[in-house]
Design an enzyme around this catalytic site. Sequence first.
Site, PDB file in Angstrom:
ATOM      1  N   ASP A  16      -5.988   4.975  -5.266  1.00 15.63           N
ATOM      2  CA  ASP A  16      -6.583   5.574  -4.289  1.00 15.63           C
ATOM      3  C   ASP A  16      -7.025   7.174  -4.701  1.00 15.63           C
ATOM      4  OD1 ASP A  16      -7.657   5.897  -1.665  1.00 15.63           O
ATOM      5  OD2 ASP A  16      -5.624   5.373  -0.724  1.00 15.63           O
ATOM      6  N   CYS A  51     -10.463   2.836  -4.817  1.00 18.12           N
ATOM      7  CA  CYS A  51     -10.372   3.577  -3.441  1.00 18.12           C
ATOM      8  C   CYS A  51     -10.694   4.816  -3.095  1.00 18.12           C
ATOM      9  CB  CYS A  51      -9.219   2.904  -2.719  1.00 18.12           C
ATOM     10  SG  CYS A  51      -8.971   3.282  -1.081  1.00 18.12           S
ATOM     11  N   SER A  52     -11.236   5.409  -2.371  1.00 15.68           N
ATOM     12  CA  SER A  52     -11.127   7.065  -2.207  1.00 15.68           C
ATOM     13  C   SER A  52     -11.458   7.129  -0.823  1.00 15.68           C
ATOM     14  CB  SER A  52     -12.570   7.456  -3.067  1.00 15.68           C
ATOM     15  OG  SER A  52     -12.371   8.842  -2.899  1.00 15.68           O
ATOM     16  N   ASN A  66      -7.816  10.538  -1.921  1.00 18.40           N
ATOM     17  CA  ASN A  66      -8.018  10.893  -0.713  1.00 18.40           C
ATOM     18  C   ASN A  66      -8.355  12.175  -0.226  1.00 18.40           C
ATOM     19  OD1 ASN A  66      -7.627   8.099   0.502  1.00 18.40           O
ATOM     20  ND2 ASN A  66      -5.557   8.349  -0.027  1.00 18.40           N
ATOM     21  N   ASP A  87     -12.785   2.275   4.594  1.00 24.24           N
ATOM     22  CA  ASP A  87     -11.527   2.314   5.583  1.00 24.24           C
ATOM     23  C   ASP A  87     -12.433   1.689   6.950  1.00 24.24           C
ATOM     24  OD1 ASP A  87      -9.812   3.165   4.000  1.00 24.24           O
ATOM     25  OD2 ASP A  87      -9.759   5.273   4.757  1.00 24.24           O
ATOM     26  N   ASP A  96       0.833  -1.226   0.167  1.00 20.14           N
ATOM     27  CA  ASP A  96       0.108  -0.051  -0.085  1.00 20.14           C
ATOM     28  C   ASP A  96       0.830   1.255   0.085  1.00 20.14           C
ATOM     29  OD1 ASP A  96      -2.152   1.985   1.100  1.00 20.14           O
ATOM     30  OD2 ASP A  96      -3.310   0.098   0.817  1.00 20.14           O
ATOM     31  N   ASP A 155     -19.236   4.260  -7.162  1.00 17.50           N
ATOM     32  CA  ASP A 155     -20.226   4.537  -7.981  1.00 17.50           C
ATOM     33  C   ASP A 155     -19.990   4.034  -9.379  1.00 17.50           C
ATOM     34  OD1 ASP A 155     -18.348   6.194 -10.057  1.00 17.50           O
ATOM     35  OD2 ASP A 155     -18.013   7.351  -8.227  1.00 17.50           O
ATOM     36  N   GLU A 204      -6.184 -18.385  16.028  1.00 15.40           N
ATOM     37  CA  GLU A 204      -6.920 -17.384  15.258  1.00 15.40           C
ATOM     38  C   GLU A 204      -6.267 -17.952  13.734  1.00 15.40           C
ATOM     39  OE1 GLU A 204      -7.185 -13.266  17.646  1.00 15.40           O
ATOM     40  OE2 GLU A 204      -5.307 -13.907  17.155  1.00 15.40           O
ATOM     41  N   ARG A 228      -5.701  16.369   3.803  1.00 14.91           N
ATOM     42  CA  ARG A 228      -4.840  15.398   4.070  1.00 14.91           C
ATOM     43  C   ARG A 228      -3.365  15.673   3.338  1.00 14.91           C
ATOM     44  NH1 ARG A 228      -3.481   9.025   2.269  1.00 14.91           N
ATOM     45  NH2 ARG A 228      -3.483   8.145   4.374  1.00 14.91           N
TER      46      ARG A 228
HETATM   47  C1  DGJ Z   1      -6.738   5.618   2.184  1.00 13.23           C
HETATM   48  C2  DGJ Z   1      -7.346   4.172   1.832  1.00 13.23           C
HETATM   49  O1  DGJ Z   1      -8.590   3.977   1.809  1.00 13.23           O
HETATM   50  C3  DGJ Z   1      -6.370   3.050   2.700  1.00 13.23           C
HETATM   51  O2  DGJ Z   1      -7.057   1.815   2.614  1.00 13.23           O
HETATM   52  C4  DGJ Z   1      -4.986   3.375   2.498  1.00 13.23           C
HETATM   53  O3  DGJ Z   1      -4.668   2.845   1.172  1.00 13.23           O
HETATM   54  C5  DGJ Z   1      -4.627   4.904   2.784  1.00 13.23           C
HETATM   55  N1  DGJ Z   1      -5.249   5.626   1.866  1.00 13.23           N
HETATM   56  C6  DGJ Z   1      -3.039   5.060   2.345  1.00 13.23           C
HETATM   57  O4  DGJ Z   1      -2.925   6.124   2.378  1.00 13.23           O
END
Ligand code: DGJ
Length: 752
Positions: free
Chosen positions: A479, A527-528, A481, A549, A367, A535, A615, A444
């Site tokens: 991603d 991802c966002s 963000n 998240d 990631d 969407d 586990e 961010r």
């Molecule tokens: C936001 C994502 O939703 C997370 O899963 C992760 O990838 C972080 N960003 C990384 O900055």
Amino acid sequence: MSIRFFEKEKAFVIQTKDATYSMKVSEHGHLLHLYYGKKIYDADIEMLLPVQNRGMEVNPPCVDNRTYTFGTYPQEFGTNDAGDYRPSTIELRNPDGSYSFVGTYKAHRIYEGKYSIKDMPSIFANEGDGVETLEIDLVDEVTGVGVTLYYGVYPEQNVITRATKLTNGSDGTVHLYKLASTVVDFMSGDFDMVSFYGRHCWERNFERVRLSHGTTSIGSTRGLSSHHENPFTIICTPDTNEDNGQAYGFNFVYSGNFLFEANNDPYSETRITMGINPKQFDFVIEPGEEFMAPEVIMSYSDSGFSKLSHQYHHIFRHNACRSKWVGKRRPIIINSWEPLTFTFDADTLFAVAEAGKDIGAEMFVLDDGWFGARDNALAGLGDWVVNEKKLVGGLKGISDRVHGIGMKFGLWFEPEMINEDSDLYRAHPEWCLRVPDRGITRGRHQYVLDLSRPEVCDYVIGAVNKILDEGGIDYVKWDYNRSVCDAYNASLPAEKQGEVLHRYMLGVYKVHSGIILTHPDILFEGCSSGGGRFDAGMLTYFPQIWTSDNTDAMARLKIQYGTSFAYPVSSMGAHVSVARNRYAGSVISMKTRNIVAMHGTYGYELDPAKMTEEEKQVCREMAELYKSQYDLINSGTYYRLSSPFGNDLFTAWMFVSEDKSRAFATAVLQNTECNGRNTYIKLKGLIPDALYSVNNGSLILTGSTLMNVGIHRPANIAGSTAYTYIIEKYTGTGSSADEESVDDAAENGYLA
Ligand code: DGJ
């Protein structure tokens, strides 16, 4: 033929499997909407429109009576500044400074197959879908401005897609401020509205309200479809539940600003509009130029929400995304973000991968944090060059090691963003969205790259492709963000700044196409900050999207439930994370966390080295269970059996195979009660008079009993306990109900 034009009546009728949609050119040339709902067989029902003199309504110049009015007549598209005071479908300024638009019917075309939209996503037709298209041209006789209405008809899924194009046929500049992609005027105001509000870590909450008089709207002005409202809304009759009632879905194939309006007018008629949000939208259209508004996928169900969801799920699994991964089994992921965040080296990464393999993971995803000076969220975005100091051996090194133990390797990008502390920003400070003479707004700690500039798109495509073309990458997590603001492009003149937010979206799709479509073997996950761009637009590129998240299993029950109304489980990224959960602080059993993640693409977001052997064993067994039921989870018919938003003790759901011979059901105890009620989990979608074995013969009952009586769950069990049921058609004998008695039951109405 799903689409027919009746010449004499000048009526258009669209028939899908269970619905009829009809409209007609009025005697004055205006296109009136007549009907959308359960199937009817009459072509022309104009005589049913109320013809009344309505006080304070105005009448167009073409009539000399007081009854024909744009203010109350159902219209197929709508007019502007001509007496329709409901939510507008078009707002523009003509070359002469007027705001008027009155379209009259000019021509139409009906053809096999589906229209497409240039530079924007839309769903497609497969051979055998029987898809047809209708295009209708309306023109304002005074200005020459034209509007083309598009209808794509998918008869089996009761889907009609809509899109709208404006053509400037005038001899001067037109400013377009609003262009609805769809409008539906219902002659009834008796509706509920279901929408899916949320926030970061709490996306897509199911919310149902009665449509009161006035306008109820949802939308986004954040530059992305957002966590806050989803561009999917349902209008339904008040009696609608999972299995009964009429429901209409409206799903916008666009990932930027949107507006959905439901107006219940004083005559209790309802207008629905959906399209790009008009806030800060001002598109300058020169003579001869066109503007195309994005697509809306409308679907109709005559039997409740389940059927509506099935229709959308089918469309998203078969007609939206061309990735070869849509129908293929997705690898079980272990992701580095939650266990390591930004602090890692090649060895710590590899250790997580190896430990992940031991509990069933098939792909390791590196990631955030592998590039530029990215040791925290303050720096590095934009510099898509591996940080060799941190990652000795580079991407190839870690990818080879991961491949060496038989796992796939995935990588994170956030291609649309830039940090101030980056080489890219130092070289091109003008490449981010910024308003002259103002500071730039941070989200961010990052800025938004100005993808309305072609050279920025080209840079992003080149930089990301360079890494992907080096090979060794099987998966990309894409991603995004922050929300957008400072929507100003310094390379455009002042009068075109109202185009920036939409041009930005066109840039987003250009970048997606330039990277995703050129790497057909790579699995891309959207991802966002979790599910901020979950969407239909994104689902045309990404077969799966990180749903939230928030990985807390109890929260996920709600988030995944809400998401499932439009989007298939196969598209929902869902992982098992640690207890105590980093967002919710909850401590939920490993088994339950696994079972909830199976309502999705399933994977891990933890360091297995920190788990107990017990586990780990649970995870291994759950991974095997997931693989054994994968075909049902990915492509079975999905039923919500209860709601996490109501008073049900359990949240339960199930998947049924097409031939109904197999099913997989899950129930999670969400609410605990002292001295509680007994609960029965009533299954759905089975064959009533077929015998089924539940969990290897622990119950052998007919579908009718499993669906109407259900499976009993005791009241006094610990909170968050989860159950799974593997259901198979029973072919053995010796049960309390063998085949013979089932036949008997079918005939006589009882089971011996
Ligand atoms: C936001 C994502 O939703 C997370 O899963 C992760 O990838 C972080 N960003 C990384 O900055």
